[in-house]
Design a protein around this motif. Structure first.
Motif, PDB file in Angstrom:
ATOM      1  N   GLY A  98       0.795  -1.216   0.000  1.00 34.43           N
ATOM      2  CA  GLY A  98       0.000   0.000   0.000  1.00 34.43           C
ATOM      3  C   GLY A  98       0.831   1.271   0.000  1.00 34.43           C
ATOM      4  O   GLY A  98       0.325   2.344   0.334  1.00 34.43           O
ATOM      5  N   VAL A  99       2.092   1.171  -0.404  1.00 33.80           N
ATOM      6  CA  VAL A  99       2.969   2.344  -0.490  1.00 33.80           C
ATOM      7  C   VAL A  99       2.843   2.944  -1.892  1.00 33.80           C
ATOM      8  O   VAL A  99       2.860   2.213  -2.893  1.00 33.80           O
ATOM      9  CB  VAL A  99       4.437   1.957  -0.204  1.00 33.80           C
ATOM     10  N   ARG A 100       2.737   4.264  -1.953  1.00 33.52           N
ATOM     11  CA  ARG A 100       2.506   4.941  -3.235  1.00 33.52           C
ATOM     12  C   ARG A 100       3.728   4.856  -4.149  1.00 33.52           C
ATOM     13  O   ARG A 100       4.833   5.261  -3.781  1.00 33.52           O
ATOM     14  CB  ARG A 100       2.178   6.419  -2.989  1.00 33.52           C
ATOM     15  N   LEU A 101       3.454   4.392  -5.379  1.00 30.27           N
ATOM     16  CA  LEU A 101       4.476   4.366  -6.430  1.00 30.27           C
ATOM     17  C   LEU A 101       4.189   5.420  -7.487  1.00 30.27           C
ATOM     18  O   LEU A 101       5.079   5.781  -8.264  1.00 30.27           O
ATOM     19  CB  LEU A 101       4.519   2.986  -7.091  1.00 30.27           C
ATOM     20  N   ALA A 102       2.940   5.880  -7.546  1.00 36.82           N
ATOM     21  CA  ALA A 102       2.552   6.950  -8.467  1.00 36.82           C
ATOM     22  C   ALA A 102       1.514   7.811  -7.767  1.00 36.82           C
ATOM     23  O   ALA A 102       0.600   7.287  -7.121  1.00 36.82           O
ATOM     24  CB  ALA A 102       1.984   6.374  -9.759  1.00 36.82           C
ATOM     25  N   GLU A 114      -3.908   6.409   1.637  1.00 37.18           N
ATOM     26  CA  GLU A 114      -4.861   6.728   2.696  1.00 37.18           C
ATOM     27  C   GLU A 114      -6.289   6.399   2.253  1.00 37.18           C
ATOM     28  O   GLU A 114      -6.572   6.299   1.056  1.00 37.18           O
ATOM     29  CB  GLU A 114      -4.763   8.213   3.065  1.00 37.18           C
ATOM     30  N   GLY A 115      -7.164   6.267   3.231  1.00 33.90           N
ATOM     31  CA  GLY A 115      -8.576   6.021   2.938  1.00 33.90           C
ATOM     32  C   GLY A 115      -9.090   4.739   3.568  1.00 33.90           C
ATOM     33  O   GLY A 115     -10.292   4.591   3.771  1.00 33.90           O
ATOM     34  N   GLY A 116      -8.198   3.806   3.844  1.00 31.98           N
ATOM     35  CA  GLY A 116      -8.617   2.577   4.506  1.00 31.98           C
ATOM     36  C   GLY A 116      -9.457   1.645   3.662  1.00 31.98           C
ATOM     37  O   GLY A 116     -10.205   0.820   4.199  1.00 31.98           O
TER      38      GLY A 116
END
Length: 237
Positions: A98-102, A114-116
């Protein structure tokens, strides 16, 4: 008579009462219609977001980048180009953790999404949700990124396409503006109908006001009572 003249006439009172009821019904109708249009707009944007996410999740650079799980400038640039073409507020690609790549904002790359609402796509299911992320409350469509781009295998990441809530309300506003002439027409026809009905009613009662009718009734009762008293007196003699 001075007291009567200060009060609005029967026609005016009937018209105002009718318009009050009509305005109340119109407000209620607008509220119901707004709720319906909001649900439709949210569903439409959700489906649009889901479609965009499906397309992005099949792009080789996205599949490879999610599988690698590390940031890739080419991946971010490609995804942001697609975001502009889709008219979305954001398209975020995350890895299995769940780590942002874009992300539209480069400084937020490498941070957790974020947002769950990643549980479903990371479990292999597509989902449309309304959640608050780093850019604000949005309607988002999330799909899993499959290893080798084929569904049913291993999930290596997630694609989230979103439209912020102002876009939803813009769609609702446009729909309401298109309906505005009909609301105005209904009020105009209601006003004309109220005036016509009030005039007909007043003509039926000989253009008398309710107070005047009540005064005539009291006078009639007084005259009848006086006549009855005279008749009783005459019979007594």
């Amino acid at each position: 008579m001075t007291v009567f003249s200060r009060r609005p006439d029967l026609q005016g009172r009937l018209v105002r009462l009718h318009l009050l009821v009509l305005c109340g019904m119109t407000i209620l109708l607008v509220a119901v219609q707004t709720t319906h249009l909001y649900s439709e707009a949210r569903a439409r944007l959700g489906e649009r977001a889901l479609t965009a996410s499906r397309i992005v999740a099949r792009i080789p650079v996205v599949v490879q980048g999610a599988g690698a799980g590390v940031q890739n400038p080419e991946l971010n640039a490609r995804v942001n180009d697609l975001r502009a073409e889709a008219g979305a507020d954001f398209i975020v690609v995350g890895n299995r953790a769940g780590v942002r790549l874009a992300h539209p904002l480069p400084e937020r790359l490498g941070l957790p999404m974020e947002g769950g609402d990643n549980a479903a796509p990371l479990a292999g299911r597509e989902v449309v949700s309304v959640a608050r992320g780093s850019l604000g409350l949005s309607v988002r469509g999330k799909v899993p990124v499959w290893q080798d781009g084929r569904s049913g295998g291993t999930v290596v990441g997630v694609v989230s396409t979103g439209y912020l809530m102002p876009q939803v309300w813009q769609l609702v506003g446009r729909a309401l503006v298109s309906l505005l002439p009909w609301f105005v027409l209904a009020l105009a026809l209601g006003t004309v109908g109220a005036v016509w009905a009030a005039r007909r009613l007043r003509a039926e009662i000989l253009n008398l006001e309710p107070e005047q009718i009540a005064a005539l009734a009291r006078q009639q009762r007084a005259v009848l009572a006086a006549l009855r008293a005279e008749v009783d007196a005459a019979q007594a003699h």
